[in-house]
Design an enzyme around this catalytic site. Sequence first.
Site, mmCIF file in Angstrom:
data_model
loop_
_atom_site.group_PDB
_atom_site.id
_atom_site.type_symbol
_atom_site.label_atom_id
_atom_site.label_comp_id
_atom_site.label_asym_id
_atom_site.label_seq_id
_atom_site.Cartn_x
_atom_site.Cartn_y
_atom_site.Cartn_z
ATOM 1 N N ASP A 66 0.863 -1.179 0.000
ATOM 2 C CA ASP A 66 0.000 0.000 0.000
ATOM 3 C C ASP A 66 0.901 1.231 0.000
ATOM 4 O O ASP A 66 2.025 1.178 0.505
ATOM 5 C CB ASP A 66 -0.922 0.037 1.222
ATOM 6 C CG ASP A 66 -1.936 1.163 1.108
ATOM 7 O OD1 ASP A 66 -2.851 1.048 0.277
ATOM 8 O OD2 ASP A 66 -1.784 2.182 1.816
HETATM 9 N N1 LIG Z 1 2.815 5.347 -11.906
HETATM 10 C C1 LIG Z 1 2.813 5.788 -10.625
HETATM 11 N N2 LIG Z 1 1.954 5.209 -9.734
HETATM 12 C C2 LIG Z 1 2.000 5.669 -8.470
HETATM 13 C C3 LIG Z 1 2.860 6.700 -8.055
HETATM 14 N N3 LIG Z 1 2.641 6.913 -6.724
HETATM 15 C C4 LIG Z 1 1.688 6.058 -6.323
HETATM 16 N N4 LIG Z 1 1.311 5.284 -7.381
HETATM 17 C C5 LIG Z 1 0.271 4.263 -7.391
HETATM 18 C C6 LIG Z 1 0.684 2.923 -6.856
HETATM 19 C C7 LIG Z 1 -0.646 2.346 -6.437
HETATM 20 O O1 LIG Z 1 -1.255 1.745 -7.578
HETATM 21 C C8 LIG Z 1 -1.463 3.594 -6.044
HETATM 22 C C9 LIG Z 1 -1.616 3.723 -4.542
HETATM 23 O O2 LIG Z 1 -2.832 3.112 -4.151
HETATM 24 P P1 LIG Z 1 -2.860 1.727 -3.343
HETATM 25 O O3 LIG Z 1 -1.576 1.508 -2.624
HETATM 26 O O4 LIG Z 1 -4.124 1.693 -2.582
HETATM 27 O O5 LIG Z 1 -2.877 0.610 -4.485
HETATM 28 P P2 LIG Z 1 -4.021 0.330 -5.545
HETATM 29 O O6 LIG Z 1 -5.356 0.711 -5.033
HETATM 30 O O7 LIG Z 1 -3.598 0.930 -6.852
HETATM 31 O O8 LIG Z 1 -3.914 -1.230 -5.736
HETATM 32 P P3 LIG Z 1 -4.048 -2.358 -4.567
HETATM 33 O O9 LIG Z 1 -4.688 -1.694 -3.391
HETATM 34 O O10 LIG Z 1 -2.652 -2.816 -4.300
HETATM 35 O O11 LIG Z 1 -4.897 -3.424 -5.203
HETATM 36 O O12 LIG Z 1 -0.733 4.709 -6.502
HETATM 37 C C10 LIG Z 1 3.742 7.288 -9.026
HETATM 38 O O13 LIG Z 1 4.501 8.219 -8.745
HETATM 39 N N5 LIG Z 1 3.683 6.794 -10.284
#
Ligand SMILES: Nc1nc2c(ncn2[C@H]2C[C@H](O)[C@@H](COP(=O)(O)OP(=O)(O)OP(=O)(O)O)O2)c(=O)[nH]1
Length: 181
Positions: free
Chosen positions: A69
Amino acid sequence: MIRLGSNSPTRAKILKDFGIDFVQNGGSFDEDSITTQNPKEFCYIATKGKFDELFKQYGVDDMPLLVADSVVTCDGKLLRKAKDYDDAKSMLKLQSGNKTSVISCMIYKSKNIELIDMSITTYEFAKFDELDMKNYLVSGECFGKAGAIMVEGFCKPYIKSVKGYESTAMGLSIEKLLAFL
Ligand SMILES: Nc1nc2c(ncn2[C@H]2C[C@H](O)[C@@H](COP(=O)(O)OP(=O)(O)OP(=O)(O)O)O2)c(=O)[nH]1
């Protein structure tokens, strides 16, 4: 082969770029159920919640499980993924010309080892150009990213200083994981 317990395209790209074979099975942990606004606490609780859900569903007998996360903190505020255009705009305005930190927590568990890591990458950004910021917002690339920032994209030209891994800022401290494995 590992199981990436994440829906994140960014985390999948990081594993791919580092040549790690994986299957991607994201969960549905409700981060809105977390009450704390402390960024580190929030990030850990979210990671643990994602892990517990997916460990229960898949276990680690057939392959190790990796979940993560990421949150952003700026001026003591917790910045998650922007809910809408205005939310993203206010997050970017807060971080423009400011110091901001991305906190990424990950849990990796196999049959014989378990790693829990929390890493932080801190940036000092120059002021974002208004038109550049508007174009970034309109592009929609600001969504699905903690704090609405994209360190390898929109933010890159504005980085005045950085402390920590870029991978941590993108959502998965891959160098820490590889050093452990
Ligand atoms: N491409 C890119 N993505 C970033 C950056 N900073 C953060 N992220 C993305 C990574 C994660 O997909 C998202 C943060 O949200 P979460 O940690 O809740 O993950 P997410 O909901 O995407 O997927 P998950 O909860 O692991 O199923 O932001 C950045 O600088 N560049």
